[in-house]
Design a protein around this motif. Structure first.
Motif, PDB file in Angstrom:
ATOM      1  N   TYR A  17       2.754  23.954  -4.624  1.00  0.00           N
ATOM      2  CA  TYR A  17       2.659  24.234  -3.193  1.00  0.00           C
ATOM      3  C   TYR A  17       1.446  23.606  -2.510  1.00  0.00           C
ATOM      4  O   TYR A  17       1.341  23.692  -1.281  1.00  0.00           O
ATOM      5  N   LEU A  18       0.545  22.996  -3.274  1.00  0.00           N
ATOM      6  CA  LEU A  18      -0.605  22.344  -2.657  1.00  0.00           C
ATOM      7  C   LEU A  18      -0.724  20.881  -3.065  1.00  0.00           C
ATOM      8  O   LEU A  18      -0.766  19.986  -2.208  1.00  0.00           O
ATOM      9  N   LEU A  19      -0.760  20.632  -4.393  1.00  0.00           N
ATOM     10  CA  LEU A  19      -0.992  19.257  -4.856  1.00  0.00           C
ATOM     11  C   LEU A  19       0.167  18.324  -4.496  1.00  0.00           C
ATOM     12  O   LEU A  19      -0.058  17.221  -3.968  1.00  0.00           O
ATOM     13  N   VAL A  20       1.406  18.730  -4.760  1.00  0.00           N
ATOM     14  CA  VAL A  20       2.552  17.866  -4.461  1.00  0.00           C
ATOM     15  C   VAL A  20       2.705  17.615  -2.959  1.00  0.00           C
ATOM     16  O   VAL A  20       2.910  16.464  -2.539  1.00  0.00           O
ATOM     17  N   PRO A  21       2.602  18.636  -2.081  1.00  0.00           N
ATOM     18  CA  PRO A  21       2.653  18.343  -0.643  1.00  0.00           C
ATOM     19  C   PRO A  21       1.533  17.415  -0.184  1.00  0.00           C
ATOM     20  O   PRO A  21       1.756  16.534   0.658  1.00  0.00           O
ATOM     21  N   ILE A  22       0.327  17.580  -0.728  1.00  0.00           N
ATOM     22  CA  ILE A  22      -0.775  16.681  -0.359  1.00  0.00           C
ATOM     23  C   ILE A  22      -0.466  15.258  -0.800  1.00  0.00           C
ATOM     24  O   ILE A  22      -0.694  14.288  -0.059  1.00  0.00           O
ATOM     25  N   ALA A  23       0.078  15.113  -2.023  1.00  0.00           N
ATOM     26  CA  ALA A  23       0.451  13.774  -2.505  1.00  0.00           C
ATOM     27  C   ALA A  23       1.567  13.178  -1.645  1.00  0.00           C
ATOM     28  O   ALA A  23       1.589  11.963  -1.395  1.00  0.00           O
ATOM     29  N   GLY A  24       2.498  14.015  -1.159  1.00  0.00           N
ATOM     30  CA  GLY A  24       3.552  13.528  -0.280  1.00  0.00           C
ATOM     31  C   GLY A  24       3.006  13.036   1.049  1.00  0.00           C
ATOM     32  O   GLY A  24       3.419  11.985   1.562  1.00  0.00           O
ATOM     33  N   LEU A  25       2.066  13.781   1.632  1.00  0.00           N
ATOM     34  CA  LEU A  25       1.427  13.339   2.880  1.00  0.00           C
ATOM     35  C   LEU A  25       0.649  12.048   2.663  1.00  0.00           C
ATOM     36  O   LEU A  25       0.637  11.160   3.526  1.00  0.00           O
ATOM     37  N   TYR A  26       0.008  11.948   1.502  1.00  0.00           N
ATOM     38  CA  TYR A  26      -0.731  10.719   1.186  1.00  0.00           C
ATOM     39  C   TYR A  26       0.217   9.523   1.075  1.00  0.00           C
ATOM     40  O   TYR A  26      -0.075   8.426   1.566  1.00  0.00           O
ATOM     41  N   ALA A  27       1.395   9.728   0.450  1.00  0.00           N
ATOM     42  CA  ALA A  27       2.360   8.642   0.310  1.00  0.00           C
ATOM     43  C   ALA A  27       2.893   8.189   1.662  1.00  0.00           C
ATOM     44  O   ALA A  27       3.109   6.995   1.900  1.00  0.00           O
ATOM     45  N   LEU A  28       3.107   9.132   2.590  1.00  0.00           N
ATOM     46  CA  LEU A  28       3.633   8.787   3.908  1.00  0.00           C
ATOM     47  C   LEU A  28       2.563   8.278   4.862  1.00  0.00           C
ATOM     48  O   LEU A  28       2.890   7.824   5.969  1.00  0.00           O
ATOM     49  N   GLY A  29       1.296   8.384   4.452  1.00  0.00           N
ATOM     50  CA  GLY A  29       0.213   7.883   5.290  1.00  0.00           C
ATOM     51  C   GLY A  29      -0.265   8.865   6.341  1.00  0.00           C
ATOM     52  O   GLY A  29      -0.993   8.482   7.270  1.00  0.00           O
ATOM     53  N   PHE A  30       0.140  10.137   6.227  1.00  0.00           N
ATOM     54  CA  PHE A  30      -0.239  11.143   7.221  1.00  0.00           C
ATOM     55  C   PHE A  30      -1.401  12.016   6.769  1.00  0.00           C
ATOM     56  O   PHE A  30      -1.785  12.944   7.487  1.00  0.00           O
ATOM     57  N   LEU A  31      -1.932  11.753   5.582  1.00  0.00           N
ATOM     58  CA  LEU A  31      -2.920  12.668   5.019  1.00  0.00           C
ATOM     59  C   LEU A  31      -4.181  12.735   5.866  1.00  0.00           C
ATOM     60  O   LEU A  31      -4.717  13.824   6.109  1.00  0.00           O
TER      61      LEU A  31
ATOM     62  N   ALA B  88       0.838  -1.204   0.000  1.00  0.00           N
ATOM     63  CA  ALA B  88       0.000   0.000   0.000  1.00  0.00           C
ATOM     64  C   ALA B  88       0.870   1.252   0.000  1.00  0.00           C
ATOM     65  O   ALA B  88       0.559   2.241  -0.672  1.00  0.00           O
ATOM     66  N   PHE B  89       1.995   1.194   0.748  1.00  0.00           N
ATOM     67  CA  PHE B  89       2.930   2.326   0.742  1.00  0.00           C
ATOM     68  C   PHE B  89       3.517   2.529  -0.658  1.00  0.00           C
ATOM     69  O   PHE B  89       3.619   3.651  -1.151  1.00  0.00           O
ATOM     70  N   GLY B  90       3.911   1.449  -1.306  1.00  0.00           N
ATOM     71  CA  GLY B  90       4.429   1.566  -2.666  1.00  0.00           C
ATOM     72  C   GLY B  90       3.397   2.130  -3.627  1.00  0.00           C
ATOM     73  O   GLY B  90       3.729   2.936  -4.504  1.00  0.00           O
ATOM     74  N   LYS B  91       2.146   1.707  -3.461  1.00  0.00           N
ATOM     75  CA  LYS B  91       1.084   2.235  -4.326  1.00  0.00           C
ATOM     76  C   LYS B  91       0.947   3.742  -4.151  1.00  0.00           C
ATOM     77  O   LYS B  91       0.815   4.489  -5.134  1.00  0.00           O
ATOM     78  N   ARG B  92       1.007   4.202  -2.904  1.00  0.00           N
ATOM     79  CA  ARG B  92       0.884   5.640  -2.644  1.00  0.00           C
ATOM     80  C   ARG B  92       2.079   6.416  -3.212  1.00  0.00           C
ATOM     81  O   ARG B  92       1.941   7.548  -3.662  1.00  0.00           O
ATOM     82  N   VAL B  93       3.256   5.779  -3.193  1.00  0.00           N
ATOM     83  CA  VAL B  93       4.434   6.425  -3.777  1.00  0.00           C
ATOM     84  C   VAL B  93       4.249   6.622  -5.278  1.00  0.00           C
ATOM     85  O   VAL B  93       4.630   7.659  -5.847  1.00  0.00           O
ATOM     86  N   PHE B  94       3.657   5.637  -5.957  1.00  0.00           N
ATOM     87  CA  PHE B  94       3.394   5.786  -7.388  1.00  0.00           C
ATOM     88  C   PHE B  94       2.446   6.957  -7.653  1.00  0.00           C
ATOM     89  O   PHE B  94       2.615   7.694  -8.628  1.00  0.00           O
ATOM     90  N   MET B  95       1.459   7.136  -6.788  1.00  0.00           N
ATOM     91  CA  MET B  95       0.549   8.270  -6.953  1.00  0.00           C
ATOM     92  C   MET B  95       1.279   9.591  -6.729  1.00  0.00           C
ATOM     93  O   MET B  95       1.034  10.581  -7.431  1.00  0.00           O
ATOM     94  N   PHE B  96       2.199   9.612  -5.761  1.00  0.00           N
ATOM     95  CA  PHE B  96       3.004  10.823  -5.533  1.00  0.00           C
ATOM     96  C   PHE B  96       3.846  11.144  -6.775  1.00  0.00           C
ATOM     97  O   PHE B  96       3.955  12.305  -7.183  1.00  0.00           O
ATOM     98  N   LEU B  97       4.451  10.115  -7.372  1.00  0.00           N
ATOM     99  CA  LEU B  97       5.246  10.337  -8.583  1.00  0.00           C
ATOM    100  C   LEU B  97       4.386  10.865  -9.723  1.00  0.00           C
ATOM    101  O   LEU B  97       4.825  11.719 -10.507  1.00  0.00           O
ATOM    102  N   ALA B  98       3.156  10.371  -9.829  1.00  0.00           N
ATOM    103  CA  ALA B  98       2.253  10.860 -10.879  1.00  0.00           C
ATOM    104  C   ALA B  98       1.936  12.334 -10.664  1.00  0.00           C
ATOM    105  O   ALA B  98       1.933  13.130 -11.616  1.00  0.00           O
TER     106      ALA B  98
END
Length: 439
Positions: free
Chosen positions: A140-154, A110-120
């Motif tokens: 300043y908004l979309l990429v930080p949100i995707a980063g939080l989603y990848a780390l599971g903190f969103l 699941a973490f790897g899947k979220r990383v792929f979404m961050f890369l997208a």
């Protein structure tokens, strides 16, 4: 003593971390998830290499094609870099379902899947989005949100933002609502601007419509598109239009006092477009001395471009309340005259035919509504004064030098026929003012 305690606590934490890591390293579920993650990425890369060139070849139109279908194909082709991360995300999602059904866990995959979404999201902002506003929102908004989603903190961050309420008078909203509003609003109005550009380009290419009607239709489409975008944004964000009554009232008061000129210019612009007295492409001269070609008409003003490259912003109200001379009127002809003189020794009866024939050879001089007309104007101090009147489609300025070319042709025609063009003669009389001593 304190040092020993700190070292002891560090050893305890290290042992706990090592035990956790060892448990994962020796866990079949963890290795299975790692394996599925690698397989999903390799499979996505393999499929992308196989199908992407074919898809790109199919979507790439010829360079000289500018149809709406070609534009749509180029637009879809922009998103080609997203194929790999999104395909890896989809395949990883399938692998996550398998591991959760077999082992009851799937945190690693699941973490790897979220990383792929961050890369997208990162590829979208860096390589695809070109609009400056959307690029800033993405960075300043979309990429930080995707980063939080990848780390599971969103989820935790969104909950905290939702709990943080910002009061604004009688209204209040959360920071999460504000971020959503900015993101959704930016996306909707970017889409609205893109739609407006496409519709405006389509309308302005309709050559059978009058220029004024094209401008009016384009402005109407622009107002309709952004009006729909505003209502759509209000609906998506769950904002009731009745709650905007106070804001609407404030805007009404502002229009009554501080925005009178803006409202007047807006209405004047609509009147101009409806009546067609002046439109884009016309060369106009106003009472205040402003003169130039109208290159753009906005809701507030018309922009005139002078022949020396300057832009003059003229409020629409000036076209309604002052005298305006329109030299172009969407292509109507204009009359000019070129004065000249011949010497008194000339047979002036021959001059009109010679000059009219010479001027008529200019390809820009019209035969309709009237052909060139040479007229006797008077008897000057040095010669006989003539002037030739001629009609052209255009303004005698800028890239067009009609009068200059006509004068060249008159000069050459008169010289070829032995007719002299006079120049002023002056008689200088000298007198001796000295007194004669004999008288």
């Amino acid at each position: 003593m304190d040092t020993d305690v700190i070292i002891g606590q560090g050893v305890v934490y290290f042992e706990q971390a090592w035990g956790f890591a060892k448990g994962w390293l020796l866990s079949p579920a963890a290795w299975t998830q790692f394996g599925l993650l690698v397989v999903a990425y390799v499979a996505a890369q393999f499929v992308t290499r196989k199908i992407l060139p074919t898809v790109q070849k199919f979507l790439t139109p010829a360079e000289d094609q500018d149809t709406y279908l070609a534009k749509a194909r180029r637009f879809v082709l922009m998103f080609a870099p997203l194929v790999l991360p999104l395909l890896a995300y989809a395949l990883t999602g399938i692998g996550e379902s398998v591991t959760r059904s077999v082992f009851g866990s799937g945190e690693v995959i699941a973490f790897g899947k979220r990383v792929f979404m961050f890369l997208a999201a990162r590829i979208l902002v860096r390589e695809i989005i070109t609009d400056p506003l959307m690029k800033v929102l993405g960075r300043y908004l979309l990429v930080p949100i995707a980063g939080l989603y990848a780390l599971g903190f969103l989820d935790e961050v969104m909950l905290k933002l939702d709990e943080t309420v910002v009061p604004l008078g009688n209204l209040s909203f959360s920071l999460l609502f504000l971020i959503r509003f900015v993101l959704v609003g930016g996306a909707i109005f970017w889409l609205g601007r893109w739609s407006n550009e496409q519709s405006s380009s389509f309308i302005k290419n309709q050559s059978e419509m009058r220029p004024a009607m094209r401008e009016l239709t384009a402005k109407t489409a622009e107002i309709a598109i952004f009006g729909v975008a505003f209502l759509l944004l209000m609906n998506i964000m769950g904002i009731s239009l009745t709650s905007l009554a106070v804001l609407t009232g404030a805007i009404g008061v502002g229009l009554g006092f501080g925005l009178q000129k803006i409202a007047s210019n807006f209405i004047s612009g609509i009147i101009l477009l409806l009546e067609g007295q002046a439109t884009v492409g016309d060369y106009v001269e106003l009472d205040g001395g402003e003169a130039g070609t109208i290159v753009k008409m906005t809701a507030r003003a018309a922009i005139l471009e002078t022949y020396d490259g300057k832009w003059i912003v003229v409020p629409n109200e000036d076209f309604i309340t002052t005298r305006v001379v329109n030299y172009s009127d969407s292509g109507s002809a204009n009359r000019y005259e070129a004065p000249f003189s011949v010497s008194y020794g000339t047979d002036i009866n021959l001059v009109p035919d010679i000059v009219e024939a010479a001027v008529a050879e200019n390809p820009d001089v019209l035969k309709d509504p009237f052909p060139p007309d040479c007229e006797l104007r008077g008897f000057g101090d040095s010669g006989v004064d003539f002037a030739v009147e001629f009609w052209v489609n255009g303004i005698d300025d800028g890239r067009h030098k009609y009068t200059s070319d006509v004068l060249f042709r008159i000069w050459n025609a008169l010289k070829d026929n032995g007719i002299e063009i006079p120049y002023p003669h002056r008689v200088v009389e000298l007198r001796d003012t000295r007194k004669n001593p004999d008288t």
